[in-house]
Design a protein around this motif. Sequence first.
Motif, mmCIF file in Angstrom:
data_model
loop_
_atom_site.group_PDB
_atom_site.id
_atom_site.type_symbol
_atom_site.label_atom_id
_atom_site.label_comp_id
_atom_site.label_asym_id
_atom_site.label_seq_id
_atom_site.Cartn_x
_atom_site.Cartn_y
_atom_site.Cartn_z
ATOM 1 N N LEU A 331 37.670 88.637 65.717
ATOM 2 C CA LEU A 331 38.317 88.640 64.404
ATOM 3 C C LEU A 331 37.372 89.073 63.298
ATOM 4 C CD1 LEU A 331 40.428 85.336 64.415
ATOM 5 C CD2 LEU A 331 41.163 87.656 64.983
ATOM 6 N N LYS A 332 36.106 89.184 63.642
ATOM 7 C CA LYS A 332 35.069 89.467 62.641
ATOM 8 C C LYS A 332 35.118 88.432 61.514
ATOM 9 C CE LYS A 332 34.567 94.463 63.457
ATOM 10 N NZ LYS A 332 35.278 94.451 64.746
ATOM 11 N N GLN A 333 35.215 87.160 61.933
ATOM 12 C CA GLN A 333 35.224 86.065 60.966
ATOM 13 C C GLN A 333 34.247 84.973 61.405
ATOM 14 O OE1 GLN A 333 39.623 86.449 58.862
ATOM 15 N NE2 GLN A 333 39.142 84.570 59.934
ATOM 16 N N PHE A 334 33.659 84.350 60.383
ATOM 17 C CA PHE A 334 32.690 83.275 60.583
ATOM 18 C C PHE A 334 33.181 82.049 59.813
ATOM 19 C CE2 PHE A 334 28.862 80.877 59.511
ATOM 20 C CZ PHE A 334 28.172 80.866 60.718
ATOM 21 N N TYR A 335 33.014 80.875 60.429
ATOM 22 C CA TYR A 335 33.540 79.636 59.848
ATOM 23 C C TYR A 335 32.420 78.611 59.714
ATOM 24 C CZ TYR A 335 37.732 81.887 61.700
ATOM 25 O OH TYR A 335 38.708 82.803 62.002
ATOM 26 N N ALA A 336 32.460 77.864 58.625
ATOM 27 C CA ALA A 336 31.538 76.757 58.420
ATOM 28 C C ALA A 336 32.306 75.626 57.748
ATOM 29 C CB ALA A 336 30.351 77.183 57.559
ATOM 30 N N VAL A 337 31.998 74.397 58.116
ATOM 31 C CA VAL A 337 32.701 73.257 57.529
ATOM 32 C C VAL A 337 31.666 72.259 57.031
ATOM 33 C CG1 VAL A 337 32.945 72.038 59.747
ATOM 34 C CG2 VAL A 337 34.564 71.561 57.880
ATOM 35 N N ASP A 345 34.761 67.652 47.622
ATOM 36 C CA ASP A 345 35.370 67.194 48.863
ATOM 37 C C ASP A 345 34.838 67.984 50.046
ATOM 38 O OD1 ASP A 345 37.071 65.333 47.597
ATOM 39 O OD2 ASP A 345 38.521 66.917 47.129
ATOM 40 N N ALA A 346 35.146 67.473 51.228
ATOM 41 C CA ALA A 346 34.870 68.241 52.440
ATOM 42 C C ALA A 346 35.655 69.543 52.394
ATOM 43 C CB ALA A 346 35.257 67.426 53.669
ATOM 44 N N GLY A 347 35.189 70.559 53.134
ATOM 45 C CA GLY A 347 35.908 71.824 53.082
ATOM 46 C C GLY A 347 35.532 72.788 54.182
ATOM 47 N N LEU A 348 36.475 73.641 54.520
ATOM 48 C CA LEU A 348 36.260 74.722 55.472
ATOM 49 C C LEU A 348 36.028 76.015 54.706
ATOM 50 C CD1 LEU A 348 36.465 75.744 58.519
ATOM 51 C CD2 LEU A 348 38.805 76.415 57.899
ATOM 52 N N LEU A 349 34.972 76.733 55.061
ATOM 53 C CA LEU A 349 34.649 78.018 54.457
ATOM 54 C C LEU A 349 34.873 79.112 55.494
ATOM 55 C CD1 LEU A 349 31.263 77.027 52.758
ATOM 56 C CD2 LEU A 349 33.578 76.853 51.810
ATOM 57 N N VAL A 350 35.581 80.173 55.103
ATOM 58 C CA VAL A 350 35.875 81.283 56.003
ATOM 59 C C VAL A 350 35.250 82.549 55.439
ATOM 60 C CG1 VAL A 350 37.678 82.580 57.193
ATOM 61 C CG2 VAL A 350 38.071 80.178 56.593
ATOM 62 N N TYR A 351 34.512 83.247 56.295
ATOM 63 C CA TYR A 351 33.825 84.465 55.883
ATOM 64 C C TYR A 351 34.267 85.648 56.731
ATOM 65 C CZ TYR A 351 30.485 81.153 53.808
ATOM 66 O OH TYR A 351 29.904 80.148 53.089
ATOM 67 N N ARG A 352 34.325 86.819 56.103
ATOM 68 C CA ARG A 352 34.481 88.053 56.833
ATOM 69 C C ARG A 352 33.103 88.574 57.214
ATOM 70 N NH1 ARG A 352 36.534 91.751 53.055
ATOM 71 N NH2 ARG A 352 34.407 92.482 52.713
ATOM 72 N N VAL A 353 32.953 89.000 58.462
ATOM 73 C CA VAL A 353 31.690 89.564 58.923
ATOM 74 C C VAL A 353 31.667 91.050 58.628
ATOM 75 C CG1 VAL A 353 30.181 89.942 60.905
ATOM 76 C CG2 VAL A 353 31.494 87.815 60.720
ATOM 77 N N ASN A 354 30.671 91.483 57.868
ATOM 78 C CA ASN A 354 30.562 92.889 57.481
ATOM 79 C C ASN A 354 29.655 93.642 58.458
ATOM 80 O OD1 ASN A 354 32.097 92.393 55.123
ATOM 81 N ND2 ASN A 354 30.262 91.639 54.081
ATOM 82 N N PRO A 355 29.866 94.941 58.592
ATOM 83 C CA PRO A 355 29.013 95.752 59.480
ATOM 84 C C PRO A 355 27.556 95.712 59.043
ATOM 85 C CG PRO A 355 30.985 96.975 58.826
ATOM 86 C CD PRO A 355 30.938 95.754 57.965
#
Length: 355
Positions: A331-337, A345-355
């Motif tokens: 998916l070319k995505q990276f996740y951190a919580v 508050d607690a949270g989920l961060l979603v990133y797009r992975v770039n070339p």
Amino acid sequence: MIFSARMRKSFAHTAIALTTAMLGFAVAVDATAQQGPLTQIHATALPEITGDFDHFAVDMKRSHLFVSAEVHHSVEMFDLHTGEHLQSIPGFKTPHSLAFAPEKDELLVADGGDSSLIVIAATDFHRIDRIQLIDGSATGKGDSPDAAYYDATKRLWYIGNGGVSANLPDSTISIFSVDESKLLDANFSVPGNNVESMGVDDVHHRLYVNIRDKSEIGVYDLDTQKLITTWTTPGLNRNTALAVDVKNQRVFVAGRKPGMFYVFDQDGKVVSQLPCADNNDDMTYDVASKRIYVSGTQGLSIFHQDAADKYTEILRLPTNGAKTSLLVPSLKQFYAVHPKNVIDDAGLLVYRVNP
């Protein structure tokens, strides 16, 4: 608030991660506001979740992302594409490592507080089985089992248990067969009471495991389950995160206090050593991009593999204390919580992975 183009660029790798997480709901981030290896695209606040998170798992079929909320006694589920929080799955004591087995459509949960492996159905999350592991209730730490590694090729889950949580001097890595739905008779005996991250090299038949209390990496024969040797190096401390480069026979290890990234060759020699985010817990090696992601409460370090023995840190990104992370290459995505803290508050961060 509206930022100018110049201001957006200056905030690319610093303030964006924090400010978006503080908005209090799932939000899309202006993709032009960031450049570099990662672009944050979503932040989902989790105001009801208190305490730490441990590890992720993914159900690609349903586009579900799972993360264990160990203090909240739950597994949290998100939409894999958008990061939207979909459901809190209760019924656990201290969930740690997770694995998803698509062949059986099952989610595997290492529940340290229950000293067991819990198997639940991915369809409706009802409990299929509870498999007893070494009783870790002696100290009340809730960390047996804790760290685990899923070998998707062989459909085997290697589960660390025993050790300090069970008031034992040594640990055991039990082997759960997804195909047989049971623990195998074979296991790995670990000469240490704190098993952390593991990695498998099926090509060279090796299992690597961080033995944190000894500041060592155990090297095992996968076929015989026997310890071949242990590696260490001066300065290695609280080695926690680990990943394996099978092609180059390199093992990546991250220590804590100080945060330090080490690269070991096939003979156990350190060929590279660089500072990294401290209090790290997760590490992912992406073969295609030759990047290594090391996440800790002090940020996210991204290294580029210039050559088998040469590495460069290309980004140090603040992630609001997120030491739990996962890369989904397809998916070319990276996740951190990150857990709840004094800022937000607690949270989920979603990133797009770039070339």
